[in-house]
Design a protein around this motif. Structure first.
Motif, short mmCIF file in Angstrom:
data_model
loop_
_atom_site.label_atom_id
_atom_site.label_comp_id
_atom_site.label_asym_id
_atom_site.label_seq_id
_atom_site.Cartn_x
_atom_site.Cartn_y
_atom_site.Cartn_z
N ARG A 46 132.35 41.59 137.13
CA ARG A 46 132.71 40.50 138.05
C ARG A 46 131.68 39.38 138.00
N LEU A 47 130.41 39.75 137.96
CA LEU A 47 129.35 38.74 137.89
C LEU A 47 129.36 38.02 136.53
N ALA A 48 129.61 38.79 135.47
CA ALA A 48 129.70 38.17 134.15
C ALA A 48 130.86 37.19 134.08
N ARG A 49 131.97 37.55 134.74
CA ARG A 49 133.12 36.64 134.78
C ARG A 49 132.76 35.36 135.53
N SER A 87 120.93 31.86 140.39
CA SER A 87 121.71 33.07 140.61
C SER A 87 120.87 34.33 140.45
N ARG A 88 119.79 34.26 139.69
CA ARG A 88 118.96 35.45 139.46
C ARG A 88 117.76 35.53 140.40
N SER A 91 124.91 34.62 145.82
CA SER A 91 126.25 34.13 145.50
C SER A 91 126.26 33.30 144.23
N ARG A 92 127.16 33.65 143.31
CA ARG A 92 127.31 32.84 142.10
C ARG A 92 127.85 31.45 142.44
N PHE A 93 128.67 31.37 143.47
CA PHE A 93 129.20 30.06 143.87
C PHE A 93 128.07 29.16 144.36
#
Length: 607
Positions: free
Chosen positions: A27-30, A146-147, A152-154
């Motif tokens: 999901r995170l890779a997506r 993000s790291r 949140s990726r958003f």
């Protein structure tokens, strides 16, 4: 966004089973892939005008800079293909040449993209570098956020979007790839952050990681030097200030981290020096090097901080007074809505150390960008500012002070990412909480006006056949081609003609930075030769000057200085005036060959 208090603490999440961990990683890779695709699509859209016509298209706001950068990429590929020294060349400014290292030729992309340049031409390389620069800078900052900053990726994507497509980035995308390809800066920051975090590990573990960390950091810095030193300097100053403020209220922790990372940083410095020693020596002490360059007054106008950029949705509606240095240096232009949102978010999250550090960077570097005295609407108020004490400091005196606001971009993005994360955390606590909606409305209010538009492109005139069909070879016997008048920064079209000829000849004059006078002060373009100045004045005034024996003797001396084989007059403004002037200077009439007027001066120069 009226209240952005930290939500109530939540219990730590339970450990995930292996299938759930795999699903979470996918999901995170997506999410990473979606962010990368969005950034790349936006970069292509911004430069789509140039992509649709990569051979004749020209970014009109670049002035002559696109021609200069295409020449840099082309001559780098030429030197690599012919196993010649890429650090300097005699193809321009003959016979003195050009110090390529002192001209930010971006060997970090020019050398690896040599096959692209040779196969498809330097314009494709130029637009490819700009496109990948916008995309790569955005994604690299997204990766850091993000790291290391937000979960949140958003939220990270919001920060990366601003970093990669801020008004300054779009402005420089017209002409300055060295200020667009900035993806290594967040990677350097990420490496330093992780090294600092490992300061709490046992000494044995730190030593085990030290060499690897040093190699990675040294390679990153060395490669950034090969891409652009001015952005690296601005980044180093801003990151240092950020770290200082971050550890200000816990100085012991800061000193402990400093002691832990210093040995690694020193080793990394030695690695960087070993990798860049020869190029840096060539830059500062090699042929055609210079000690400093006087850019003149290049500060931001105070209005530039609050207006919308010209290449944006907001700029289409309400651009305001044009107070930029030039169209490629809209280094601020954040727009007043963004400042409102950032100010409110900063106040509401002031307890966060990272917010205080980011806010300090924003304020300090925005003030520095305003120069020595405050300008408001192009009116000099006479109010002295801090830059007045710094403008003559070594290294700092080479920076265009307007560009200091670029240090504020990742700091602003950091605050927006944290505010977005805070809003999403509220939403996890209560799906009916109004504060996340207020935050997202504020983001739209701040960022929508800054949405970049497609950069304008025009068609450049075709290169005269004299240069493309090989005819020029008949008139060059080891000397140079002198264009009437020789190319200068305001008109560098001849550099493109030289590229299109396959570098069949060296050029007198050109567009570059080189030394002038005994003090080796840097300047744009060649030293003024009397004959070049005479021809430029004749063209501007459209009047044939008085040509006496002294003028003819000076013309002969200048032609001998340039080792001229042929003088060429391509189609240009006031061409008849120039042709008759050169006729009188050399003592015989021009000959019309393949679309240009020319004077074969080999016998004259060598007599």
């Amino acid at each position: 966004m009226a209240v952005l208090d930290r939500p109530a603490p939540q219990a730590p999440p339970p450990k995930l089973t292996r299938p759930r961990r795999v699903a979470r990683r996918l999901r995170l890779a997506r999410a990473d892939l979606i962010a990368a695709t969005a950034y790349l699509s936006l970069a292509v859209l911004v430069l789509s005008g140039q992509w649709l016509d990569p051979h004749r298209g020209y970014l009109i706001k670049s002035g002559q800079d696109q021609t200069m950068w295409e020449w840099f990429f082309a001559v780098t590929a030429h030197n690599v293909a012919h196993l010649e020294n890429p650090l300097g060349t005699l193809l321009q400014n003959y016979p003195d040449g050009v110090n390529m290292m002192a001209n930010t030729a971006m060997f970090g992309v020019g050398v690896p993209l040599t096959p692209v340049t040779l196969l498809f031409g330097p314009t494709v390389t130029f637009v490819l570098v700009l496109t990948l620069g916008l995309f790569g800078t955005a994604f690299a900052w997204y990766w850091l956020f993000s790291r290391e900053v937000v979960a949140s990726r958003f939220a990270a994507a919001v920060g990366g979007l601003l970093c990669g497509f801020a008004p300054a980035m779009i402005s420089h995308a017209n002409a300055h790839p060295n200020f667009v390809v900035l993806a290594l800066l967040p990677l350097i920051a990420l490496q330093l952050i992780r090294m600092t975090r490992r300061a709490g590990l046992a000494k044995e573990l730190r030593r085990a990681r030290r060499n690897r960390d040093a190699v990675v950091l040294g390679l990153l810095v060395a490669l950034q030097i090969a891409l652009g030193e001015e952005p690296l300097l601005i980044f180093a100053l801003s990151f240092g200030l950020f770290a200082l403020v971050y550890y200000l209220h816990t100085p012991k922790t800061g000193l402990r981290a400093l002691r832990a990372v210093t040995p690694t940083v020193l080793i990394a410095g030695l690695i960087t020096l070993a990798l860049t020693e020869i190029p840096l020596w060539w830059q500062f002490f090699g042929p055609q090097s210079y000690r400093s360059i006087d850019h003149g007054t290049m500060q931001n106008d105070l209005k530039a901080l609050f207006q919308f950029p010209s290449e944006s949705l907001g700029g289409m509606v309400a651009h305001g007074q044009n107070v930029a240095i030039n169209p490629t240096e809209e280094n601020s232009y954040f727009g007043w809505p963004l400042w409102i949102v950032v100010t409110v978010a900063t106040v509401l999250m002031w307890r966060e150390r990272v917010v205080r550090a980011a806010a300090t960077v924003i304020v300090v570097f925005s003030v520095l960008s305003l120069g020595a005295t405050l300008m408001i609407g192009k009116h000099d108020t006479g109010i002295a500012l801090p830059w007045k004490r710094l403008e003559n400091v070594a290294l700092l005196d080479t920076v265009l002070e307007s560009r200091f606001t670029m240090a504020a971009i990742p700091a602003i993005a950091l605050i927006l990412a944290l505010a977005t994360q805070r809003a999403l955390d509220y939403w996890k606590v209560s799906a009916t909480d109004w504060r996340p909606l207020a935050l997202f409305a504020a983001l739209i209010f701040a960022l929508l006006p800054l949405t970049p538009t497609i950069l304008p492109v025009v068609q450049r005139p075709a290169t005269p056949q004299f240069f493309t069909d090989g005819t020029v070879r008949q008139y060059v016997s080891g000397g140079s081609v002198v264009i009437a008048p020789p190319p200068t920064p305001p008109d560098a079209r001849a550099l493109r003609w030289q590229v299109d000829s396959g570098f069949e000849f060296p050029l007198a004059g050109g567009y570059f930075v080189g030394p002038t006078g005994s003090d080796k002060k840097g300047r744009y373009g060649p030293d003024d030769r009397p004959t070049a100045s005479l021809l430029m004045k004749a063209q501007r005034a459209n009047t044939i000057p008085v040509v006496d024996d002294a003028a003819r003797a000076q013309a002969l001396a200048d032609l001998r200085y340039w080792h001229a084989d042929v003088v060429v007059l391509p189609p240009t403004d006031n061409g008849d005036t120039l042709r008759l002037t050169v006729d009188r200077l050399v003592g015989f009439p021009a000959k019309y060959v393949d679309g240009v007027w020319l004077w074969d001066v080999r016998d004259l120069v060598r007599s």
